[in-house]
Design a protein around this motif. Structure first.
Motif, PDB file in Angstrom:
ATOM      1  N   VAL A  38       0.832  -1.049  -0.057  1.00 25.05           N
ATOM      2  CA  VAL A  38      -0.010   0.046  -0.084  1.00 25.05           C
ATOM      3  C   VAL A  38       0.872   1.120   0.217  1.00 25.05           C
ATOM      4  O   VAL A  38       1.629   1.544   1.087  1.00 25.05           O
ATOM      5  CB  VAL A  38      -0.979  -0.043   1.182  1.00 25.05           C
ATOM      6  CG1 VAL A  38      -1.689   1.198   1.454  1.00 25.05           C
ATOM      7  CG2 VAL A  38      -1.878  -1.230   1.132  1.00 25.05           C
ATOM      8  N   ILE A  39       0.781   1.963  -1.018  1.00 22.32           N
ATOM      9  CA  ILE A  39       1.566   3.182  -1.021  1.00 22.32           C
ATOM     10  C   ILE A  39       0.780   4.377  -0.901  1.00 22.32           C
ATOM     11  O   ILE A  39      -0.481   4.519  -1.318  1.00 22.32           O
ATOM     12  CB  ILE A  39       1.948   3.323  -2.817  1.00 22.32           C
ATOM     13  CG1 ILE A  39       3.006   2.086  -3.248  1.00 22.32           C
ATOM     14  CG2 ILE A  39       2.731   4.784  -2.947  1.00 22.32           C
ATOM     15  CD1 ILE A  39       2.410   1.368  -4.117  1.00 22.32           C
ATOM     16  N   ARG A  40       1.370   5.279   0.006  1.00 25.65           N
ATOM     17  CA  ARG A  40       0.387   6.535   0.645  1.00 25.65           C
ATOM     18  C   ARG A  40       1.074   7.860   0.443  1.00 25.65           C
ATOM     19  O   ARG A  40       2.369   7.771   0.565  1.00 25.65           O
ATOM     20  CB  ARG A  40       0.428   6.102   2.219  1.00 25.65           C
ATOM     21  CG  ARG A  40      -0.603   7.412   2.647  1.00 25.65           C
ATOM     22  CD  ARG A  40      -0.817   7.636   4.308  1.00 25.65           C
ATOM     23  NE  ARG A  40      -1.354   8.562   4.761  1.00 25.65           N
ATOM     24  CZ  ARG A  40      -1.378   9.213   5.882  1.00 25.65           C
ATOM     25  NH1 ARG A  40      -0.563   8.604   6.657  1.00 25.65           N
ATOM     26  NH2 ARG A  40      -1.980  10.095   6.375  1.00 25.65           N
ATOM     27  N   TYR A  41       0.373   8.524  -0.296  1.00 21.82           N
ATOM     28  CA  TYR A  41       0.724   9.941  -0.458  1.00 21.82           C
ATOM     29  C   TYR A  41       0.020  10.716   0.444  1.00 21.82           C
ATOM     30  O   TYR A  41      -1.267  10.858   0.366  1.00 21.82           O
ATOM     31  CB  TYR A  41       0.276  10.405  -1.852  1.00 21.82           C
ATOM     32  CG  TYR A  41       1.399   9.873  -2.793  1.00 21.82           C
ATOM     33  CD1 TYR A  41       2.556  10.477  -3.301  1.00 21.82           C
ATOM     34  CD2 TYR A  41       0.867   8.711  -3.657  1.00 21.82           C
ATOM     35  CE1 TYR A  41       3.445   9.917  -4.316  1.00 21.82           C
ATOM     36  CE2 TYR A  41       1.800   8.124  -4.456  1.00 21.82           C
ATOM     37  CZ  TYR A  41       2.953   8.634  -4.740  1.00 21.82           C
ATOM     38  OH  TYR A  41       3.657   8.091  -5.681  1.00 21.82           O
ATOM     39  N   PHE A  42       0.595  11.385   1.624  1.00 19.13           N
ATOM     40  CA  PHE A  42       0.017  12.103   2.482  1.00 19.13           C
ATOM     41  C   PHE A  42      -0.688  13.377   1.980  1.00 19.13           C
ATOM     42  O   PHE A  42      -0.136  14.154   1.179  1.00 19.13           O
ATOM     43  CB  PHE A  42       1.214  12.450   3.430  1.00 19.13           C
ATOM     44  CG  PHE A  42       0.593  13.503   4.803  1.00 19.13           C
ATOM     45  CD1 PHE A  42      -0.509  12.823   5.633  1.00 19.13           C
ATOM     46  CD2 PHE A  42       0.853  14.638   4.961  1.00 19.13           C
ATOM     47  CE1 PHE A  42      -1.012  13.634   6.569  1.00 19.13           C
ATOM     48  CE2 PHE A  42       0.318  15.468   6.045  1.00 19.13           C
ATOM     49  CZ  PHE A  42      -0.328  14.752   6.953  1.00 19.13           C
ATOM     50  N   GLY A  43      -1.995  13.637   2.204  1.00 19.68           N
ATOM     51  CA  GLY A  43      -2.879  14.510   1.882  1.00 19.68           C
ATOM     52  C   GLY A  43      -2.952  15.965   2.682  1.00 19.68           C
ATOM     53  O   GLY A  43      -3.741  16.820   2.361  1.00 19.68           O
ATOM     54  N   GLY A  44      -2.037  16.028   3.688  1.00 23.95           N
ATOM     55  CA  GLY A  44      -2.190  17.267   4.632  1.00 23.95           C
ATOM     56  C   GLY A  44      -3.062  17.198   5.838  1.00 23.95           C
ATOM     57  O   GLY A  44      -2.818  17.864   6.933  1.00 23.95           O
ATOM     58  N   ILE A  45      -3.836  16.180   6.059  1.00 20.69           N
ATOM     59  CA  ILE A  45      -4.861  15.986   6.996  1.00 20.69           C
ATOM     60  C   ILE A  45      -4.451  14.844   7.974  1.00 20.69           C
ATOM     61  O   ILE A  45      -4.404  13.592   7.315  1.00 20.69           O
ATOM     62  CB  ILE A  45      -6.244  15.950   6.713  1.00 20.69           C
ATOM     63  CG1 ILE A  45      -6.560  16.983   5.928  1.00 20.69           C
ATOM     64  CG2 ILE A  45      -7.180  15.721   7.862  1.00 20.69           C
ATOM     65  CD1 ILE A  45      -7.931  16.978   5.114  1.00 20.69           C
ATOM     66  N   LYS A  46      -4.084  14.867   8.993  1.00 20.34           N
ATOM     67  CA  LYS A  46      -3.545  13.696   9.964  1.00 20.34           C
ATOM     68  C   LYS A  46      -4.927  12.984  10.330  1.00 20.34           C
ATOM     69  O   LYS A  46      -5.854  13.312  10.302  1.00 20.34           O
ATOM     70  CB  LYS A  46      -2.931  13.885  11.323  1.00 20.34           C
ATOM     71  CG  LYS A  46      -1.594  14.717  10.984  1.00 20.34           C
ATOM     72  CD  LYS A  46      -0.940  14.895  12.323  1.00 20.34           C
ATOM     73  CE  LYS A  46       0.376  15.275  11.986  1.00 20.34           C
ATOM     74  NZ  LYS A  46       1.459  15.602  13.056  1.00 20.34           N
ATOM     75  N   LEU A  47      -4.835  11.568  10.151  1.00 24.74           N
ATOM     76  CA  LEU A  47      -5.793  10.625  10.322  1.00 24.74           C
ATOM     77  C   LEU A  47      -5.929   9.939  11.864  1.00 24.74           C
ATOM     78  O   LEU A  47      -6.870   9.362  12.171  1.00 24.74           O
ATOM     79  CB  LEU A  47      -5.514   9.577   9.448  1.00 24.74           C
ATOM     80  CG  LEU A  47      -5.533   9.748   7.799  1.00 24.74           C
ATOM     81  CD1 LEU A  47      -5.611   8.547   6.989  1.00 24.74           C
ATOM     82  CD2 LEU A  47      -6.975  10.389   7.440  1.00 24.74           C
TER      83      LEU A  47
END
Length: 195
Positions: A91-100
């Motif tokens: 699973v490749i993740r690109y961080f979108g700026g909002i912490k989950l």
């Protein structure tokens, strides 16, 4: 033993973070390493490249700097809950700026794997061999006719056509004979798969 019928990729977006889940049917540690290396090169700009795999009932996972237990283990648990073996999930993740948050990350990784699994087919795997076939576009009809009831795990269309197939051990020799009689085909990597 169960596994996936064909390799699949699925994109999933949650709170502006992009998750790309990729499922692969695998038969060796070397193959897993090669696939991981290819993905790390292709997605070198990704924030995280997390993975889990089950190969001959051996389990491994990696969080790739995500908080401990929020990526690799959730991916592995989805694979285990589906009773899969001989499978690698990246699973490749690109961080979108909002912490989950930890719970959000766990849900996001689980959901991305589950969605990818919904796009493939889960099959029973019997003792057999994984075989790579390379042939010209001119032979597609002939090869498809011969492989009518054979599990084709992956298809690639580049300069030549490449299929990766799974064949029951007892049928390997007759299938190879049929293919070589009718087509100009290159056959490679006969890896034994055991239940």
């Amino acid at each position: 033993m169960k596994s996936i019928k064909f390799n699949i990729e699925n994109e999933f977006i949650i709170k502006k973070s992009k998750f790309i889940a990729k499922l692969y049917f695998v038969t060796s540690e070397i193959e897993i390493k090669n696939i991981l290396d290819e993905n790390k090169t292709e997605y070198k700009d990704a924030t995280h490249i997390c993975y889990a795999y089950i190969l001959n009932n051996v389990e491994r996972f990696n969080d790739d700097s995500e908080p401990s237990g929020t990526a690799g283990i959730p991916i592995l648990n989805v694979l285990k809950n589906n009773n899969l073996n001989n499978v690698l999930c990246i699973v490749i993740r690109y961080f979108g700026g909002i912490k989950l948050g930890a719970g959000g990350l766990i849900r996001a990784y689980c959901s991305s794997v589950s969605e990818a699994l919904n796009k493939t087919e889960i099959i029973n795997v019997v003792n057999g061999k994984k075989i790579e076939l390379t042939f010209s576009y001119d032979d597609i009809k002939k090869v498809n006719h011969i492989l009518n009831d054979i599990n084709i795990v992956d298809k690639q269309f580049d300069e030549n056509v490449k299929y990766i197939i799974i064949v029951k051990e007892k049928n390997v020799n007759s299938l190879i004979n049929q293919l070589t009689e009718l087509c100009n085909i290159k056959i490679k990597e006969n890896t034994l798969i055991k239940d």
